[in-house]
Design a protein around this motif. Structure first.
Motif, PDB file in Angstrom:
ATOM      1  N   GLU A 121      -3.348   3.142   8.324  1.00  0.00           N
ATOM      2  CA  GLU A 121      -3.307   4.012   7.144  1.00  0.00           C
ATOM      3  C   GLU A 121      -2.709   3.279   5.948  1.00  0.00           C
ATOM      4  OE1 GLU A 121      -4.839   6.967   7.039  1.00  0.00           O
ATOM      5  OE2 GLU A 121      -5.439   6.305   9.038  1.00  0.00           O
ATOM      6  N   THR A 122      -1.674   2.478   6.192  1.00  0.00           N
ATOM      7  CA  THR A 122      -1.083   1.694   5.108  1.00  0.00           C
ATOM      8  C   THR A 122      -2.105   0.732   4.526  1.00  0.00           C
ATOM      9  OG1 THR A 122       1.114   1.820   6.106  1.00  0.00           O
ATOM     10  CG2 THR A 122       0.743   0.064   4.519  1.00  0.00           C
ATOM     11  N   PHE A 134      -5.017   2.662   2.505  1.00  0.00           N
ATOM     12  CA  PHE A 134      -4.705   3.182   1.173  1.00  0.00           C
ATOM     13  C   PHE A 134      -4.347   2.082   0.186  1.00  0.00           C
ATOM     14  CE2 PHE A 134      -4.642   7.219   3.356  1.00  0.00           C
ATOM     15  CZ  PHE A 134      -5.126   8.077   2.389  1.00  0.00           C
ATOM     16  N   PHE A 149      -5.670  17.297   5.008  1.00  0.00           N
ATOM     17  CA  PHE A 149      -5.063  16.213   4.234  1.00  0.00           C
ATOM     18  C   PHE A 149      -6.077  15.630   3.247  1.00  0.00           C
ATOM     19  CE2 PHE A 149      -4.658  11.585   3.802  1.00  0.00           C
ATOM     20  CZ  PHE A 149      -3.413  11.483   3.201  1.00  0.00           C
ATOM     21  N   GLY A 166      -5.943  15.493  -0.709  1.00  0.00           N
ATOM     22  CA  GLY A 166      -6.051  14.198  -1.372  1.00  0.00           C
ATOM     23  C   GLY A 166      -7.168  14.177  -2.392  1.00  0.00           C
ATOM     24  N   SER A 174      -0.717   6.008  -3.772  1.00  0.00           N
ATOM     25  CA  SER A 174      -1.121   5.140  -2.663  1.00  0.00           C
ATOM     26  C   SER A 174       0.084   4.446  -2.031  1.00  0.00           C
ATOM     27  CB  SER A 174      -2.134   4.098  -3.150  1.00  0.00           C
ATOM     28  OG  SER A 174      -3.291   4.716  -3.671  1.00  0.00           O
ATOM     29  N   ILE A 232       1.891   6.930   0.148  1.00  0.00           N
ATOM     30  CA  ILE A 232       1.263   7.138   1.453  1.00  0.00           C
ATOM     31  C   ILE A 232       1.558   5.952   2.382  1.00  0.00           C
ATOM     32  CG2 ILE A 232      -0.970   7.260   2.636  1.00  0.00           C
ATOM     33  CD1 ILE A 232      -1.966   9.012   0.399  1.00  0.00           C
ATOM     34  N   SER A 286       3.543   6.326   5.831  1.00  0.00           N
ATOM     35  CA  SER A 286       2.938   5.908   7.094  1.00  0.00           C
ATOM     36  C   SER A 286       3.888   5.023   7.892  1.00  0.00           C
ATOM     37  CB  SER A 286       1.625   5.162   6.831  1.00  0.00           C
ATOM     38  OG  SER A 286       0.686   5.996   6.180  1.00  0.00           O
ATOM     39  N   GLY A 310       3.043  11.391  -1.917  1.00  0.00           N
ATOM     40  CA  GLY A 310       2.340  10.414  -1.089  1.00  0.00           C
ATOM     41  C   GLY A 310       3.097  10.092   0.181  1.00  0.00           C
ATOM     42  N   GLY A 345       2.567  12.820   2.557  1.00  0.00           N
ATOM     43  CA  GLY A 345       1.211  12.738   3.099  1.00  0.00           C
ATOM     44  C   GLY A 345       1.093  11.719   4.211  1.00  0.00           C
ATOM     45  N   GLY A 346       1.736  10.560   4.041  1.00  0.00           N
ATOM     46  CA  GLY A 346       1.711   9.541   5.095  1.00  0.00           C
ATOM     47  C   GLY A 346       2.402  10.012   6.362  1.00  0.00           C
TER      48      GLY A 346
END
Length: 624
Positions: free
Chosen positions: A152-153, A156, A240, A244, A274, A277, A281, A345, A348-349
């Motif tokens: 995920e890192t 984004f 999510f 987003g 970004s 997030i 994450s 963000g 969200g992560g």
């Protein structure tokens, strides 16, 4: 556990080529898509085959459409063929598509570029199921959270860099030629890294593939709904992406109309979101101690609502004037907005990583890719709904963008309430983990002795009022505690006990004891972990008194695994009885070191209360 599992994964061949391939894919998708959108937005009207606004919306639809059409077929292919091979084929297809796109960029053939955007969406639809279904094959279960956090890192940050690079390329001299070379180069790099991905054998090699998109889509969606938890993960992930898409779509107008920024300000907002997030994450992996912990999900969900409300509340009433990105960033009145967006963000992560991980881990191996495909379909559905919602709220209801953000925060609050009532014990376990690991320096030894599934009885010494909380936070599975009724009924403690389905018992009431033992046997038969403090009360002197007879009754009634556990370092801490009243010890040993030690797993038929008592004493050593 290793203190740096994320960095160690990036040195492994079973993960690094995969990580680079997926990141380069996300990067090139966004480079190509955003260059195309910028070219369309700034092209002369006579050079476009259709109206610019229509072309931009058409481009967004063409990129999402393949996820509806091909995700189900892609999921089946990923289950019956080698996933690494599929990824290589898809990346090779990307090279071919980008070669065609280079020609279309040079000749400014916008209809061709739109068709090629559809093909890019198609290769992404085939890439997704193989990408996420491959992770559980190459990573250990204990590495899944770290792996998904890195994915995920990387995704984004790749989206962010792709968007920024697209703007740089589109605004440069000879932009058409630079764009043509760039998309080919990035596609080739992605294909080269895919060659190093180790094989990922199919789970259903015996099945023959038939091209039946409609039937396959119905079948895939049905598979995803068979397991309630998997389907809830899919809907959570899709929610999510709904949020987003809602936020990201409004950034340009939000920056211009409410924050007084220029075009470059949009990139700054996207960068904050970004990076947030990405931080969330990675933070999720640290908070969960590198294990799958659904209790983190409501924490992330709460943060989304809180900081989404912050965007509404912190938006200035008087719009500041900024003539450059530097003056925009330097506006003190906008800093609360920037902080809210960054933390949105982060939340969200934290929200998304456990859902992806739990979905992968819980899915059956022979259906995993199809479940990922169903997830992609639902993601696309929710993103389309997000566009419809934004049009309805902003155009028909005439809400301002901050008011729209407030509405999203409220809707997410309803989701938070739903999540809590679906799994309150996971939520409270995570809260307990945060509290106990803040109050104590907690270490674990041999907790991997606890079975990953099946009924298990834990037998532990009783040193302080924090014992149950420390064990609940440390164990990777929910624990059902047999607790003294007086403690069970304490304010606040009772909320935790009821949520975690603790079992109250009054040792002086035979009926209460019989009822409690019946519940213990029921939980053990259902495959739960039950913890018993056999002494029935806190130790008065740090010693372990002889176990009560009840432990032998429980062992005889249930044929399950039994594990002795010892708590070291709590004797003399703030909530123990050493030294009298707790207030007399403040702040003595409040930040004390506590070690939770698990012994070897034994079968109930091979042990009794006296043997368990001796094992707990040995595990405790002299660290009471």
């Amino acid at each position: 556990m290793s203190p740096k599992p994320q960095s160690s994964l990036l040195t492994k061949r079973r993960f690094l080529p995969y990580f680079l391939t997926q990141a380069l894919g996300a990067f090139n998708d966004n480079v190509y898509k955003n260059i195309l959108l910028i070219f369309i937005a700034y092209a002369s009207a006579h050079t476009l085959p259709l109206n610019a606004d229509l072309l931009i919306n058409l481009a967004a639809g063409l990129f999402i459409l393949p996820f509806f059409l091909f995700s189900a077929s892609a999921g089946i292919l990923a289950d019956i063929y080698d996933k690494a091979k599929i990824m290589r084929i898809v990346k090779l297809a990307e090279v071919i598509i980008m070669c065609c796109a280079a020609i279309a960029f040079i000749y400014q053939s916008y209809l061709s570029l739109l068709f090629l955007l559809f093909l890019m969406g198609t290769q992404s639809a085939f890439f997704g199921p193989a990408k996420y279904a491959l992770l559980p094959q190459h990573l250990k279960k204990s590495e899944l959270v770290s792996g998904n956090a890195l994915v995920e890192t990387g995704t984004f940050l790749a989206i962010l860099l792709g968007t920024i690079i697209a703007g740089v390329i589109a605004n440069s001299d000879n932009s058409r030629y630079i764009a043509a070379v760039s998309v080919i180069l990035f596609a080739i790099l992605g294909y080269v890294t895919s060659l190093a991905i180790p094989p990922a054998p199919p789970s259903q090699a015996h099945i023959k593939f038939h091209w039946r998109p409609w039937q396959q889509t119905r079948h895939t969606m049905k598979i995803a709904q068979q397991d309630k938890i998997i389907f809830q993960c899919i809907i959570g992930i899709s929610w999510f992406w709904f949020l987003g898409a809602c936020y990201l779509t409004q950034f340009p107008n939000f920056a211009k109309s409410n924050l007084g920024g220029q075009a470059s300000s949009v990139s700054f907002l996207l960068t904050l979101f970004s990076i947030g997030i990405a931080i969330g994450s990675m933070l999720c992996d640290r908070l969960s101690h590198h294990r799958i912990d659904p209790g983190i999900v409501p924490i992330g969900c709460f943060g989304i609502s809180l900081f989404g409300f912050g965007l509404y509340a912190m938006t200035p009433n008087i719009i500041p004037v900024s003539d450059s990105i530097l003056t925009f960033v330097a506006q003190p009145s906008l800093w609360p907005v920037f902080i809210s967006l960054l933390l949105l963000g982060v939340a969200g992560g934290i929200f998304i990583v456990p859902l992806y991980t739990l979905m992968q881990q819980r899915a059956q191996e022979d259906q995993r890719a199809q479940i990922i495909a169903a997830n992609n379909i639902w993601n696309a559905v929710f993103m389309v709904i997000s566009a419809i919602t934004a049009i309805f709220c902003l155009s028909l209801l005439h809400l301002s963008i901050p008011q729209f953000f407030l509405l999203l925060s409220g809707l997410n609050g309803l989701v938070l309430v739903y999540i809590y009532f679906q799994a309150p014990d996971f939520f409270w376990r995570f809260v307990v983990w945060v509290v106990t690991h803040t109050m104590y320096r907690v270490q674990h030894q041999n907790l991997n002795n606890l079975p990953q599934q099946g009924g298990t009885l834990l037998v532990c010494n009783h040193v302080s009022y924090m014992d149950a909380l420390l064990l609940a936070g440390a164990c990777p599975r929910p624990i059902r505690f047999l607790m003294d009724e007086n403690i069970y009924n304490l304010p606040l403690v009772n909320t935790f006990c009821r949520a975690c389905k603790a079992i109250p018992v009054d040792s002086n009431d035979r009926k209460s004891v019989r009822t409690a033992f019946a519940l213990v046997a029921s939980y053990l038969e259902n495959g739960d972990i039950v913890c018993v403090f056999p002494e029935g009360h806190l130790t008065q002197d740090g010693e372990i008194a002889p176990f009560m007879r009840g432990i032998d009754l429980i062992i005889k009634r249930s044929s399950v695994a039994v594990i002795p556990v010892a708590l070291q370092g709590l004797w003399g801490s703030y909530f123990s009885r050493e030294g009298g009243h707790a207030l007399l010890k403040w702040p003595k040993r409040f930040w004390s070191k506590v070690t939770i030690v698990a012994g070897d797993c034994v079968h109930s038929e091979a042990t009794n209360s006296q043997l368990l008592r001796q094992q707990v004493i040995e595990l405790r050593g002299d660290k009471r």
